[in-house]
Structure formats: structure tokens, C-alpha cells
Design an enzyme around this catalytic site. Sequence first.
Site, PDB file in Angstrom:
ATOM      1  N   HIS A  57      63.267-100.814 -20.815  1.00  0.00           N
ATOM      2  CA  HIS A  57      62.334 -99.740 -19.958  1.00  0.00           C
ATOM      3  C   HIS A  57      63.021 -99.910 -18.556  1.00  0.00           C
ATOM      4  CE1 HIS A  57      58.475 -97.736 -18.714  1.00  0.00           C
ATOM      5  NE2 HIS A  57      59.039 -98.154 -17.651  1.00  0.00           N
ATOM      6  N   HIS A  59      64.396 -97.595 -14.611  1.00  0.00           N
ATOM      7  CA  HIS A  59      64.376 -96.259 -13.951  1.00  0.00           C
ATOM      8  C   HIS A  59      65.672 -96.110 -13.116  1.00  0.00           C
ATOM      9  CE1 HIS A  59      60.140 -94.861 -14.671  1.00  0.00           C
ATOM     10  NE2 HIS A  59      60.163 -96.256 -14.685  1.00  0.00           N
ATOM     11  N   GLN A 152      57.712 -87.622 -13.975  1.00  0.00           N
ATOM     12  CA  GLN A 152      57.152 -88.440 -13.245  1.00  0.00           C
ATOM     13  C   GLN A 152      55.719 -87.870 -12.604  1.00  0.00           C
ATOM     14  OE1 GLN A 152      58.211 -91.924 -11.385  1.00  0.00           O
ATOM     15  NE2 GLN A 152      56.069 -91.709 -11.418  1.00  0.00           N
ATOM     16  N   HIS A 210      54.810 -93.964 -20.586  1.00  0.00           N
ATOM     17  CA  HIS A 210      54.128 -94.858 -19.615  1.00  0.00           C
ATOM     18  C   HIS A 210      52.792 -94.374 -19.975  1.00  0.00           C
ATOM     19  CE1 HIS A 210      57.830 -94.834 -17.397  1.00  0.00           C
ATOM     20  NE2 HIS A 210      57.456 -95.429 -16.394  1.00  0.00           N
ATOM     21  N   GLU A 213      49.073 -97.225 -16.823  1.00  0.00           N
ATOM     22  CA  GLU A 213      49.675 -98.205 -16.076  1.00  0.00           C
ATOM     23  C   GLU A 213      48.738 -98.055 -14.607  1.00  0.00           C
ATOM     24  OE1 GLU A 213      53.679 -97.167 -14.411  1.00  0.00           O
ATOM     25  OE2 GLU A 213      53.822 -99.145 -13.341  1.00  0.00           O
ATOM     26  N   ASP A 309      62.198-102.395 -15.626  1.00  0.00           N
ATOM     27  CA  ASP A 309      61.543-101.422 -14.912  1.00  0.00           C
ATOM     28  C   ASP A 309      62.181-100.627 -13.712  1.00  0.00           C
ATOM     29  OD1 ASP A 309      59.588 -99.268 -14.713  1.00  0.00           O
ATOM     30  OD2 ASP A 309      57.932-100.821 -14.050  1.00  0.00           O
ATOM     31  N   TRP A 315      59.512 -99.062  -5.829  1.00  0.00           N
ATOM     32  CA  TRP A 315      58.441 -99.867  -6.319  1.00  0.00           C
ATOM     33  C   TRP A 315      58.678-101.185  -6.230  1.00  0.00           C
ATOM     34  CZ3 TRP A 315      60.514 -95.115  -8.450  1.00  0.00           C
ATOM     35  CH2 TRP A 315      59.323 -94.070  -8.460  1.00  0.00           C
TER      36      TRP A 315
END
Length: 423
Positions: A57, A59, A152, A210, A213, A309, A315
Site C-alpha cells: 500500500h 501512494h 481520491q 481504502h 480510514e 502508505d 500526509w
Amino acid sequence: MLDLLITHANLPDGRADMSVAVRDGRIVEVAPRIDAQAHETIDAGGMLLTPHFVDPHFHMDATLSYGLPRVNESGTLLEGIALWGELKPTLTADAIIERALAYCDWAVAKGLLAIRSHVDTSDPSLLAVDALLEVKRRVAPYLDLQLVAFPQDGVLRTRGGVDNLKRALDKGVDVVGGIPHFERTMTDGAASVKLLCEIAAERGKLVDMHCDESDDPLSRHIETLAFETQRLGLHGRVTGSHCTSMHSMDNYYVSKLLPLIAESQVSVVANPLINITLQGRHDSYPKRRGMTRVPELTTAGVNVAFGHDCVMDPWYSLGSGDMLEVAHMGLHVAQMTSQDAMRRCFAAVTTNAAKVMHLERHGLDVGCDASFVLLQARDPIEAIRLRATRLKVFRRGRLVAESAPAQAKLFVHGRDQPVSWMR
Ligand code: FE2
């Protein structure tokens, strides 16, 4: 004649002093002693030889963009999404490609040779999709990059979201993603899960959503995801990522939910570094840690893996592509401190993660790809404790990275004395 022979290696399953023989990029024999000539022989000296690390996982379209155009002040998921929205109009394909390739270099150096990356499909230009498809092509000689079509901004919430996602799949993106908890209502979230699973079933694709979350104990999209998996016969082909709301759910409800997830053979990916930094932000004290119920899921028979992630993006400001750091954090947050549980944390960033990605030739069995890492540690627990140096990284029998052993010299006892941190 072998291409490569590793001798005196410890293996993650506990076998010690083993030899591993490689020909044409594949493992051809694993035995205590192999009497054969090889072009290259490496004495592992009792160190751990492991199948390569796998990140299930990530991005990659956002990685290494930390500070662009500003940093996330609140530290929340929602400010991260807003920040990504500010950055998106300024993105260029070249910049995404340059950052992604730099990250892949870090990954290979850390023995991370397979990454499942979500790629944002919300923008109708599909700029990030094209960029990461190009990255996938360029890194193919040394790293497996699997892409997830990730809406997203919400596949239903965004105008044209379904069409954009389908076009990304048409271009060659491998997996169907989603973000039901970001749709406008719980009902829309459930509808998005149903719709996206149907798209995956029609096209024969894997699913990785996802899911939940948030810290909302009533966010229950993982239930819908497991139900749709059963309804459409997608058993073993679906992953629920994050599932942080499960941390806060009612215990009775979870006792009913876990068997449903197990029966549907849905894998769960926790992202320890990100979950504990993004979740609990609306709490005073006690602050929830937000990671999903890893030990309970595992006990129920669910395949659980850990993902990174984010690395240096809207983030998360830290990270270096080190899946042992991920396992280390997961172990602590889940309080998985028994010998067996610590080994399961190692599996969460190797074999379990490979299962999420359907990497069929990952492992140390005969017939597997000779894609493995020699660590400066003697077993998986020591590897996690030390975030062990990757002495040598091989992909399909070819050396792709190596690092000098970690060692320090002390000058405090009146003589030069090396320190190696092994006991
Ligand atoms: Fe994510």
C-alpha cells in the site's frame, strides 16, 4: 553449473545453515548442503536470507513532495487531501516521474522490490496515471510496480469519477480502488463499494479499497466490501486498506464482522506509521491510536499485511522506504510482542504482503524468483529490532543493491573495539 550459490544462510522459517542455489533467475534447490559449481558463491555467515520486502500500500504519485506547496499543519487526513488538491494543478508528469524514480531507488536499496501504489484518477487528464504507467515501465527491470486506480476525491462525489477510473483501467492500471468513507454519505459510500466491485468483477481485476480510514466507530464499509466480495465471487481477490475505524468499533459488532472478512478471504492492510499519526487527531485524551485490530484479524484467519502508505508527502513527513521500520511500528502499536507475533510482523511486510499483490513467485521455495535480501541479522526478530542493514539485494539472481555492514568503533575502553548490536 549454477549462476549463484548462497551458503550458510538462516531462513525466516527458522531453518539454519542452509544453501540456496540459483539458475536462470530462479531458485533451483534449497538444502543444508549443495555440492555444485557456481559462477558466484556467497557465504552468508549465519545471516538471514529473506524473500524481498513487499509494500502492499503506497501512494507513489505524491511521494517526495513534502512541503509542496506547504506542509500539513493540522496533521489530519482531511488537510492532507486538501493539500494534495492544492498541489495537483501544479503537477507535471516529469516531476511525478522524477520523484517516483528517486523513491524506487530508495526502495531497491532497502530490499523493497514490489510495491502496490494507488494512483489518483480524479483528474480527467489522468496525468498521474500516465506518469506512473511510465514509471512502471522504466522500473520493470528491477522492481514490480502494481497500480491501483484510486479515485481520491470519491468516485461518486467527483463529476466524471467513474469514467475517469474506467479510462485508467483501460490504460493498463491493474487494480480497482475506492474511498467509500470520503463519499458524501454512508449510503453513497456503500454504493461506491458495490459499483467498484462490479467493475472489477466484469473486468477480472483485483480490488483494493481504502476502507473506513477514520476514527468513526460506525464507518462500516469493510462490511460492505466483504459482502460484495462474497456476492460477486471475488474471494481472495480483494483487499481492505487501513480499516482504522475497526479500532473504535463495538466489540460485539467486531466479533460478527471478523468471520465475514475471513470467509470472504478479504486481505487487510494496516499502515502503522500513517494510521497512528493521522488518526486520533480529533481526540483529547485518551487519544486513540487508530490502527486496525491486527492480532484479532490474524487470529480469525485473515491475511494481514503492513504498508508504508506515504513517504514525505502531504500526509507524512518522514520515511525512507524501509519496510522493517513499518514492521517495527506495527509491532509496537499492535503490542505484538510474543516471539510468534513478532515473526508475524515480519511476514506482514514479506509473505503476507506478497499474497495481497498476488506475487506468485515470491518466496524461498524451488521455482520462486531468486529475488531475496541478505540482512545483517540472524532472524526476523533481530531484523526488526535493528532495522537491519540490507547487505545484498538480488532480483531474479542479479545483484541490484548492496550496503556496507553497520558497525561502529568505540574508543572508551582504552582500545579500539567494534560494536555490532548483535547479542
Ligand atoms: Fe493510502
